[in-house]
Motif scaffolding. Structure first.
Motif, PDB file in Angstrom:
ATOM      1  N   ILE A  19       1.033  -1.397  -0.108  1.00 58.86           N
ATOM      2  CA  ILE A  19       0.031   0.146  -0.520  1.00 58.86           C
ATOM      3  C   ILE A  19       0.840   1.271   0.345  1.00 58.86           C
ATOM      4  O   ILE A  19       0.354   1.841  -0.537  1.00 58.86           O
ATOM      5  CB  ILE A  19      -1.139   0.060   1.214  1.00 58.86           C
ATOM      6  N   LEU A  20       1.743   1.338   0.831  1.00 57.78           N
ATOM      7  CA  LEU A  20       2.431   2.406   0.920  1.00 57.78           C
ATOM      8  C   LEU A  20       3.500   3.092  -0.213  1.00 57.78           C
ATOM      9  O   LEU A  20       2.880   4.198  -0.509  1.00 57.78           O
ATOM     10  CB  LEU A  20       4.160   2.471   1.618  1.00 57.78           C
ATOM     11  N   MET A  21       4.157   2.037  -1.254  1.00 55.84           N
ATOM     12  CA  MET A  21       4.838   2.063  -2.402  1.00 55.84           C
ATOM     13  C   MET A  21       3.896   2.237  -3.140  1.00 55.84           C
ATOM     14  O   MET A  21       3.925   2.922  -4.041  1.00 55.84           O
ATOM     15  CB  MET A  21       5.193   0.789  -2.616  1.00 55.84           C
ATOM     16  N   GLN A  22       2.680   2.016  -3.264  1.00 46.56           N
ATOM     17  CA  GLN A  22       1.582   2.431  -4.285  1.00 46.56           C
ATOM     18  C   GLN A  22       1.547   3.271  -4.427  1.00 46.56           C
ATOM     19  O   GLN A  22       1.136   4.155  -5.327  1.00 46.56           O
ATOM     20  CB  GLN A  22       0.069   0.686  -4.295  1.00 46.56           C
ATOM     21  N   GLN A  35      -0.672  10.482 -15.788  1.00 50.90           N
ATOM     22  CA  GLN A  35      -1.805   9.673 -15.559  1.00 50.90           C
ATOM     23  C   GLN A  35      -2.577  10.815 -15.737  1.00 50.90           C
ATOM     24  O   GLN A  35      -2.458  11.965 -15.054  1.00 50.90           O
ATOM     25  CB  GLN A  35      -1.950   8.341 -14.796  1.00 50.90           C
ATOM     26  N   THR A  36      -4.327   9.937 -15.998  1.00 47.06           N
ATOM     27  CA  THR A  36      -4.948  11.127 -16.616  1.00 47.06           C
ATOM     28  C   THR A  36      -5.794  11.080 -14.310  1.00 47.06           C
ATOM     29  O   THR A  36      -5.463   9.541 -13.807  1.00 47.06           O
ATOM     30  CB  THR A  36      -6.758  10.560 -17.077  1.00 47.06           C
ATOM     31  N   LYS A  37      -6.632  12.367 -14.237  1.00 45.66           N
ATOM     32  CA  LYS A  37      -6.510  12.278 -12.879  1.00 45.66           C
ATOM     33  C   LYS A  37      -7.820  11.190 -12.713  1.00 45.66           C
ATOM     34  O   LYS A  37      -8.033  10.577 -12.024  1.00 45.66           O
ATOM     35  CB  LYS A  37      -7.043  13.318 -12.899  1.00 45.66           C
ATOM     36  N   ASP A  38      -8.380  10.574 -13.257  1.00 47.02           N
ATOM     37  CA  ASP A  38      -9.976   9.798 -13.690  1.00 47.02           C
ATOM     38  C   ASP A  38      -9.060   8.081 -12.437  1.00 47.02           C
ATOM     39  O   ASP A  38      -9.405   7.977 -12.371  1.00 47.02           O
ATOM     40  CB  ASP A  38     -10.185   9.310 -14.573  1.00 47.02           C
ATOM     41  N   GLU A  39      -8.270   8.224 -13.619  1.00 46.09           N
ATOM     42  CA  GLU A  39      -7.214   7.111 -13.429  1.00 46.09           C
ATOM     43  C   GLU A  39      -6.740   6.561 -12.623  1.00 46.09           C
ATOM     44  O   GLU A  39      -6.122   6.158 -11.192  1.00 46.09           O
ATOM     45  CB  GLU A  39      -6.127   6.742 -14.797  1.00 46.09           C
ATOM     46  N   GLN A  43      -6.972   4.789  -8.851  1.00 44.11           N
ATOM     47  CA  GLN A  43      -6.172   3.871  -7.926  1.00 44.11           C
ATOM     48  C   GLN A  43      -5.603   4.470  -6.152  1.00 44.11           C
ATOM     49  O   GLN A  43      -5.608   3.070  -5.767  1.00 44.11           O
ATOM     50  CB  GLN A  43      -4.441   4.319  -9.082  1.00 44.11           C
ATOM     51  N   VAL A  44      -6.095   5.397  -6.138  1.00 42.91           N
ATOM     52  CA  VAL A  44      -5.987   6.265  -4.872  1.00 42.91           C
ATOM     53  C   VAL A  44      -7.372   5.037  -4.304  1.00 42.91           C
ATOM     54  O   VAL A  44      -7.003   4.203  -3.043  1.00 42.91           O
ATOM     55  CB  VAL A  44      -6.222   7.262  -5.296  1.00 42.91           C
ATOM     56  N   PHE A  45      -8.586   5.113  -4.629  1.00 44.84           N
ATOM     57  CA  PHE A  45      -9.715   3.974  -3.990  1.00 44.84           C
ATOM     58  C   PHE A  45      -9.807   2.518  -3.606  1.00 44.84           C
ATOM     59  O   PHE A  45      -9.739   1.974  -3.427  1.00 44.84           O
ATOM     60  CB  PHE A  45     -10.800   4.052  -5.163  1.00 44.84           C
ATOM     61  N   THR A 122     -11.830  14.241  -4.385  1.00 40.51           N
ATOM     62  CA  THR A 122     -11.946  13.832  -3.276  1.00 40.51           C
ATOM     63  C   THR A 122     -11.617  13.785  -1.745  1.00 40.51           C
ATOM     64  O   THR A 122     -10.870  14.466  -1.033  1.00 40.51           O
ATOM     65  CB  THR A 122     -11.116  12.312  -3.524  1.00 40.51           C
ATOM     66  N   ASP A 123     -12.540  12.617  -0.675  1.00 43.15           N
ATOM     67  CA  ASP A 123     -12.556  13.554   0.538  1.00 43.15           C
ATOM     68  C   ASP A 123     -11.537  12.240   1.563  1.00 43.15           C
ATOM     69  O   ASP A 123     -11.777  12.252   2.583  1.00 43.15           O
ATOM     70  CB  ASP A 123     -12.976  14.192   1.690  1.00 43.15           C
ATOM     71  N   CYS A 124     -11.020  10.779   1.003  1.00 46.96           N
ATOM     72  CA  CYS A 124     -11.584   9.926   1.281  1.00 46.96           C
ATOM     73  C   CYS A 124     -10.074   9.503   2.984  1.00 46.96           C
ATOM     74  O   CYS A 124     -10.397   9.543   3.209  1.00 46.96           O
ATOM     75  CB  CYS A 124     -11.122   8.636   0.716  1.00 46.96           C
TER      76      CYS A 124
END
Length: 438
Positions: A19-22, A35-39, A43-45, A122-124
């Protein structure tokens, strides 16, 4: 974040898919607009979901990001953490590198995710920092691990700098250890996918039974406690065989002894008969750890045609390598001599393949002699059975009179396998399912 993570040395050997490296890679891509913001949002989600999964597995709460980072620190078995597990923090050059790592982790603890949330809408991460977990039963997660992670996480949140971080983490290593052996009480093993070597798997939600929960068998429990206490205190101790009738509390006693001495560094590895050929591999992986390990074999017995007992004999005694001082074998069995005997084994006149049959019997029975302590668990008499029933009932809040309990318990055992502690517990469980009993 990428710059912070790149400066971690001792704790930096993390898989690329962690998770940390990603998240570090996502931050780099977002700044570079590669990369696009949608992509990147997807990935964040994905990583946030992984954090939530870890939190669910371990019952984390409040600041899940801090819990996750703390979990990484606790689980990382590196030269520094393993040394601290054995000796605590000592003066040495490794401390310099460790403190640099802790400085980086302190920055990660305080990392401001607001810029990512603004960029991606987002506010995740804000939600993760003040998470309110759904209350779960203890059977759904490892409460022991959860409590330790959350407690250390709160201390690290309050740490002013890497020096305070260093003290908190090294104190934890010395008190509880590092990695899965530090956090868990008991383990099972499986073969690696390559077929060579073994993998340890923590047993989550082990029965929390204590020795006082086992009514009766005071002499047997004392023998077990005395031997185990000597073991965890570094004195000479023996392998133990608990034998006798089924349902008398042999396995319960082993579980209870692990619970009793867990805080003193006792751990248990459960091994099944078909895994005995891996005993040497198991011992090789645990012999240098700062814990005392019981290798536990439940319901141990062998038929005439089974030869796995030879692996066990070789490991207990007789091998070239000295048996490690931090390992004992505790076994339970319904058979006093573990290996099934026949009348042919006792016939010294007949000779089979050039060997006296009595020699064959002696070879088989020699296994039990490898256990320095043998403890007999026999079925209780009717009086003891009623005492167990009444004791269990009162602990469970059952208010039926003693005479009613005795009468009903007598009916129950006649149709449920006879008198034993297990039968008594099953009878009480049945009563607890009836509202009128409580």
């Amino acid at each position: 974040m990428n710059q912070i993570v790149s400066e971690i040395l001792m704790y930096g050997d993390m898989p690329a898919d962690s998770i940390l490296m990603q998240l570090s890679g996502i931050c780099s891509s977002l700044r570079a607009r590669s990369q696009t913001k949608d992509e990147l949002k997807r990935q964040v989600f994905c990583q946030v979901k992984r954090i939530l999964t870890v939190a669910t597995d371990y019952g984390f709460d409040k600041n899940l990001w801090h819990n996750y980072l703390t979990f990484l620190l606790i689980m990382d078995e590196n030269p520094f953490s393993l040394t601290c597990e054995k000796t605590g923090a000592r003066e040495g050059s490794a401390n310099y590198f460790a403190k640099n790592d802790f400085k980086a982790f302190k920055e990660l603890f305080d990392y401001d995710f607001s810029w990512i949330e603004q960029e991606l809408g987002t506010d995740c991460f804000t939600r993760l920092s003040d998470y309110k977990a759904i209350q779960k039963t203890e059977l759904m997660y490892n409460k022991n691990v959860s409590e330790k992670v959350r407690s250390l996480s709160e201390k690290l949140e309050a740490a002013a700098d890497e020096e305070a971080f260093f003290i908190c983490v090294t104190d934890f290593y010395k008190a509880y250890g590092v990695g899965m052996f530090g956090l868990n009480k008991a383990f099972r093993i499986s073969l690696k996918e390559t077929g060579r070597g073994v993998v340890f798997h923590p047993i989550n939600n082990m029965d929390r039974v204590m020795l006082d929960d086992l009514i009766g068998y005071e002499i047997q429990k004392k023998k077990l406690v005395d031997n185990t206490r000597a073991f965890v205190e570094g004195r000479k101790a023996n392998n133990v065989l608990l034998f006798g009738d089924s349902g008398t509390g042999k396995s319960t006693s082993i579980k209870a002894i692990v619970n009793e001495f867990y805080d003193q560094g006792l751990r248990m590895v459960e091994i099944y008969k078909h895994q005995f050929q891996e005993l040497s591999n198991v011992i090789a992986q645990i012999k240098n750890r700062n814990y005392r390990f019981i290798i536990y074999m439940d319901d141990l017995s062998f038929e005439e045609f089974e030869t796995e007992y030879k692996f066990l004999k070789a490991v207990i005694e007789g091998g070239v390598e000295t048996k490690p001082e931090n390992i004992l074998i505790y076994a339970t069995s319904n058979r006093r001599h573990l290996i099934r005997e026949t009348w042919n084994d006792r016939d010294d006149i007949k000779i089979q393949n050039g060997m006296h049959q009595s020699d064959t019997m002696e070879e088989k029975l020699s296994l039990v002699n490898r256990f320095g302590v043998t403890i007999s668990y026999s079925k209780p008499g009717q009086k003891e059975y009623f005492q167990i029933v009444i004791g269990l009932a009162r602990r469970s809040g059952i208010t039926l009179s003693d005479e009613t309990l005795k009468a009903e318990a007598n009916k129950w055992e006649l149709s449920h396998g006879g008198i034993s502690g297990r039968t008594a517990q099953q009878f009480v469980n049945d009563l607890l399912g009836q509202e009128c009993a409580v």
